[in-house]
Write a protein that holds these residues in place. Structure first.
Motif, mmCIF file in Angstrom:
data_model
loop_
_atom_site.group_PDB
_atom_site.id
_atom_site.type_symbol
_atom_site.label_atom_id
_atom_site.label_comp_id
_atom_site.label_asym_id
_atom_site.label_seq_id
_atom_site.Cartn_x
_atom_site.Cartn_y
_atom_site.Cartn_z
ATOM 1 N N VAL A 1 -36.395 -7.091 14.591
ATOM 2 C CA VAL A 1 -34.824 -6.978 15.261
ATOM 3 C C VAL A 1 -33.908 -5.781 16.768
ATOM 4 N N ARG A 2 -34.571 -4.208 16.088
ATOM 5 C CA ARG A 2 -33.928 -4.195 17.226
ATOM 6 C C ARG A 2 -34.049 -4.354 18.316
ATOM 7 N N GLN A 3 -34.961 -4.964 19.121
ATOM 8 C CA GLN A 3 -35.236 -5.334 20.142
ATOM 9 C C GLN A 3 -34.459 -6.362 20.795
ATOM 10 N N ALA A 4 -34.330 -7.619 19.329
ATOM 11 C CA ALA A 4 -33.675 -8.721 20.120
ATOM 12 C C ALA A 4 -32.354 -8.520 19.451
ATOM 13 N N LEU A 5 -32.036 -7.796 19.049
ATOM 14 C CA LEU A 5 -30.496 -7.518 18.879
ATOM 15 C C LEU A 5 -29.649 -7.353 19.578
ATOM 16 N N ILE A 6 -28.587 -7.717 20.018
ATOM 17 C CA ILE A 6 -27.766 -7.419 21.533
ATOM 18 C C ILE A 6 -26.378 -6.496 21.185
ATOM 19 N N ASP A 7 -25.504 -8.119 20.314
ATOM 20 C CA ASP A 7 -24.515 -7.444 19.924
ATOM 21 C C ASP A 7 -23.965 -7.500 18.335
ATOM 22 N N PRO A 8 -23.759 -6.670 17.556
ATOM 23 C CA PRO A 8 -23.916 -5.463 17.808
ATOM 24 C C PRO A 8 -25.324 -4.581 18.286
ATOM 25 N N SER A 9 -25.350 -3.831 19.332
ATOM 26 C CA SER A 9 -26.777 -2.957 19.493
ATOM 27 C C SER A 9 -26.463 -1.658 18.370
ATOM 28 N N LEU A 10 -27.687 -1.683 18.144
ATOM 29 C CA LEU A 10 -27.411 -0.717 16.884
ATOM 30 C C LEU A 10 -29.804 0.260 17.011
ATOM 31 N N SER A 11 -28.846 1.085 16.806
ATOM 32 C CA SER A 11 -30.456 2.666 17.233
ATOM 33 C C SER A 11 -30.754 2.161 15.789
ATOM 34 N N LEU A 12 -32.798 2.687 16.162
ATOM 35 C CA LEU A 12 -33.736 2.505 15.199
ATOM 36 C C LEU A 12 -33.301 3.104 13.346
ATOM 37 N N ASP A 13 -32.156 4.068 13.570
ATOM 38 C CA ASP A 13 -31.790 5.009 12.706
ATOM 39 C C ASP A 13 -30.938 3.764 11.833
ATOM 40 N N GLN A 14 -30.222 3.386 12.243
ATOM 41 C CA GLN A 14 -29.181 2.356 11.921
ATOM 42 C C GLN A 14 -29.593 1.029 11.398
ATOM 43 N N ILE A 15 -30.598 0.627 12.074
ATOM 44 C CA ILE A 15 -31.454 -0.734 11.384
ATOM 45 C C ILE A 15 -32.428 -0.836 10.016
ATOM 46 N N GLY A 16 -32.650 1.020 9.977
ATOM 47 C CA GLY A 16 -33.297 2.247 9.231
ATOM 48 C C GLY A 16 -32.394 1.360 7.914
ATOM 49 N N ALA A 17 -31.206 1.685 8.271
ATOM 50 C CA ALA A 17 -29.577 1.973 7.375
ATOM 51 C C ALA A 17 -29.668 0.705 6.983
ATOM 52 N N LEU A 18 -30.296 -0.563 7.119
ATOM 53 C CA LEU A 18 -29.430 -2.221 6.741
ATOM 54 C C LEU A 18 -30.181 -2.068 5.320
ATOM 55 N N PRO A 19 -29.573 -2.734 4.848
ATOM 56 C CA PRO A 19 -29.527 -3.664 3.558
ATOM 57 C C PRO A 19 -31.059 -4.426 4.092
ATOM 58 N N ALA A 20 -31.931 -4.048 2.795
ATOM 59 C CA ALA A 20 -33.430 -5.249 3.168
ATOM 60 C C ALA A 20 -33.104 -6.569 3.352
ATOM 61 N N GLY A 21 -31.650 -7.075 2.152
ATOM 62 C CA GLY A 21 -31.759 -8.501 2.317
ATOM 63 C C GLY A 21 -31.663 -9.154 3.537
ATOM 64 N N LEU A 22 -30.453 -8.178 4.796
ATOM 65 C CA LEU A 22 -30.390 -8.131 5.887
ATOM 66 C C LEU A 22 -31.289 -7.879 6.677
ATOM 67 N N LEU A 23 -31.620 -7.440 7.002
ATOM 68 C CA LEU A 23 -33.146 -7.248 7.899
ATOM 69 C C LEU A 23 -33.762 -8.077 8.032
ATOM 70 N N GLN A 24 -34.172 -8.785 6.694
ATOM 71 C CA GLN A 24 -34.883 -10.106 6.131
ATOM 72 C C GLN A 24 -34.613 -11.345 6.894
ATOM 73 N N PHE A 25 -33.227 -11.136 6.362
ATOM 74 C CA PHE A 25 -32.811 -12.399 7.002
ATOM 75 C C PHE A 25 -32.148 -12.372 8.915
ATOM 76 N N LEU A 26 -32.059 -11.510 9.554
ATOM 77 C CA LEU A 26 -31.905 -10.686 10.757
ATOM 78 C C LEU A 26 -33.239 -10.776 11.292
ATOM 79 N N LEU A 27 -34.558 -11.156 10.810
ATOM 80 C CA LEU A 27 -35.977 -10.559 11.697
ATOM 81 C C LEU A 27 -36.374 -12.483 11.454
ATOM 82 N N ALA A 28 -35.618 -13.291 9.772
ATOM 83 C CA ALA A 28 -35.879 -14.965 9.785
ATOM 84 C C ALA A 28 -35.564 -15.145 10.978
ATOM 85 N N GLU A 29 -34.001 -14.933 11.479
ATOM 86 C CA GLU A 29 -33.615 -15.823 12.431
ATOM 87 C C GLU A 29 -34.473 -15.088 13.856
#
Length: 149
Positions: free
Chosen positions: A61-89
């Protein structure tokens, strides 16, 4: 026939994705911009998660996310469901129909492992390794194994 440049240019395409309201109920604008992962991205991720498979989804997700750009720490702070949705996309726009486990498993392919070995031991870039024939790859791997690499 399609050109090599046209194939490679597809990796630069940007995809606007709407996050479902259930995942971000307070946000007015729930759009993010993603790009497809490349083979190079997957190789780097495989190298980074060698000791921690749990990081692969977050790194994808970190590598694919262009906007907004998030750090790995910020990605780690996302709700799990949101991370799973973004990963599926990310998987969808990258043309990866397999699960995260399947993708990580595919990185165990002998040719991928040979590429990682040549990159690690000889400092070669993915582009340099990609230019080798199968025979050249096998020869270099055999030479490294012969010297204890």
């Amino acid at each position: 026939m399609i050109s090599a440049e046209d194939l490679i240019a597809g990796a630069a395409a940007e995809h606007a994705v709407e996050i479902p309201q259930a995942l971000l109920p307070e946000a007015e604008d729930r759009r993010v911009v993603l790009r497809a992962l490349t083979v190079r991205d997957l190789r780097l991720i495989a190298r980074a998660v060698r000791d921690n498979d749990d990081l692969s989804g977050a790194l994808m997700v970190r590598q694919a996310l262009i906007d907004p750009s998030l750090s790995l720490d910020q990605i780690g702070a996302l709700p799990a469901g949101l991370l799973q949705f973004l990963l599926a996309e990310v998987n969808r726009i990258s043309g990866i129909t397999a699960s995260e486990e399947d993708v990580v498993g595919a990185l165990e392919d002998p040719l991928v492992q040979a590429s990682l070995l040549l990159s690690r031991e000889l400092g070669w870039t993915p582009e340099e390794v990609g230019k080798l024939t199968l025979g050249e790859t096998m020869l270099h791997v055999a030479a490294l194994r012969g010297r204890g690499g």
